[in-house]
Enzyme design. Sequence first.
Site, PDB file in Angstrom:
ATOM      1  CG  PHE A   1      -1.851   1.266   1.109  1.00  0.00           C
ATOM      2  CD1 PHE A   1      -3.014   1.241   0.356  1.00  0.00           C
ATOM      3  CD2 PHE A   1      -1.497   2.472   1.717  1.00  0.00           C
ATOM      4  CE1 PHE A   1      -3.814   2.370   0.213  1.00  0.00           C
ATOM      5  CE2 PHE A   1      -2.294   3.610   1.580  1.00  0.00           C
ATOM      6  CZ  PHE A   1      -3.456   3.552   0.835  1.00  0.00           C
TER       7      PHE A   1
ATOM      8  CG  ASP B   1       5.523   4.022   2.001  1.00  0.00           C
ATOM      9  OD1 ASP B   1       5.500   4.745   3.015  1.00  0.00           O
ATOM     10  OD2 ASP B   1       4.548   3.897   1.233  1.00  0.00           O
TER      11      ASP B   1
ATOM     12  CE  LYS C   1      -1.258   7.025   6.818  1.00  0.00           C
ATOM     13  NZ  LYS C   1      -0.880   5.949   5.919  1.00  0.00           N
TER      14      LYS C   1
END
Length: 407
Positions: free
Chosen positions: A149, A234, A263
Amino acid sequence: MNHFAPQTLKSAEDFIARENEFGAMNYKPLDVVLRRGEGVYVWDVDGRRYMDCLSAYSAVNQGHCHPRILAALTEQASRLTLTSRAFRNDQLALFYEEVCALTRAHKVLPMNSGAEAVESALKLARKWGYAVKGAPAGQAEIIVCANNFHGRTITIVGFSSDPGSREGFGPFSAGFKMVPFGDAAALEAAITPNTVAFLVEPIQGEAGVIIPPPGYLKKARALCTRHNVLFILDEIQTGLGRTGKLLAEEHDGVEADLTIIGKALAGGFYPVSAVLSNNEAMSVLHPGEHGSTFGGNPLACAVARMALKVLVEEGMIENAARVGERLKRNLEDIRSNLVKEVRGVGLMLAVELDPEAGGARPACEALQARGLLAKETHDHTIRIAPPLILTDEQADWIGDQFKAVLT
Ligand SMILES: *Cc1c(COP(=O)(O)O)cnc(C)c1O
């Protein structure tokens, strides 16, 4: 006609009905309408308190409405919010310097959302591939992992293996190859002279907190070095304390060429992301070749600087390691044939239910009724990712709620 709705919505049902009437239906949230948050807790419109065990997919690692980040936000917002990169501002240099000091990166590229930072890293990798590695024009290949993802743009969903994320959105960008996650031999076999980068999550978050076999990242790092391929991690979800280290790569003693963070970089107050570079890759970008109106704006930089400062100064990373272990033990101690596996590192945890257990969604609804908000991922996995300020008592309380629901 007055287009601005008077405050007529009172009950949770009112808000939900109005959302469903006017909003795109691209989410299926739990039916809880939140009004306020503080630390690990959030309150709904009826004043009910819940412990937040999702932390906005790890964007609120520092806890809701952290007072020092709030103060940085309001102070900066009242002074200067946006200049664009056409001019300089007095926060960007400090943001760069502090991020580099903390992560040992050499260069920083500031963006906004996580997906934008992933796109930026892919662009960087391709440009590096042509300019430095010497890949033939238009032939650069990037290797990604199954069940990844990395966000929701067309390029990114084009190399997703999740049909729901991908189907109906083509045609997609060429130049991506997929290998199984955790399989270094498959990675080696997929590398060609045109491979410019390997993009991977240290732990696959959205796939259900999937931890690769020991030594995988080290082997992948070595393969990338040997074949002159950029190793891109990531860390948008695993980074910034979530696994009990500043970056998850530290567990394996590896360093990526490009590390993507987002985030929790702004503690949930603001979308801030960045690509961190540890090698010459960033030097391939020249003025005009990449950018963002909001990337590196002074408000984002001021908020991110304080979000990083409280993460470190208030011991949240060490706390995630310590309390995470306690919470994992609490979950492992639940004797229930509904539980297939408990896994995770730090406060990035998941309980995988037996396929016969009736599904993760009903379990999450039962947890909600007990004052705990968690989100299912896929059909049988409950993800547990509370803010990193969680106390021992709160970790024990979470264990008790899972025990009550699962036995
Ligand atoms: C959330 C996430 C993204 C995308 O971030 P957005 O801010 O939602 O675009 C990318 N990669 C990983 C690993 C993520 O968890």
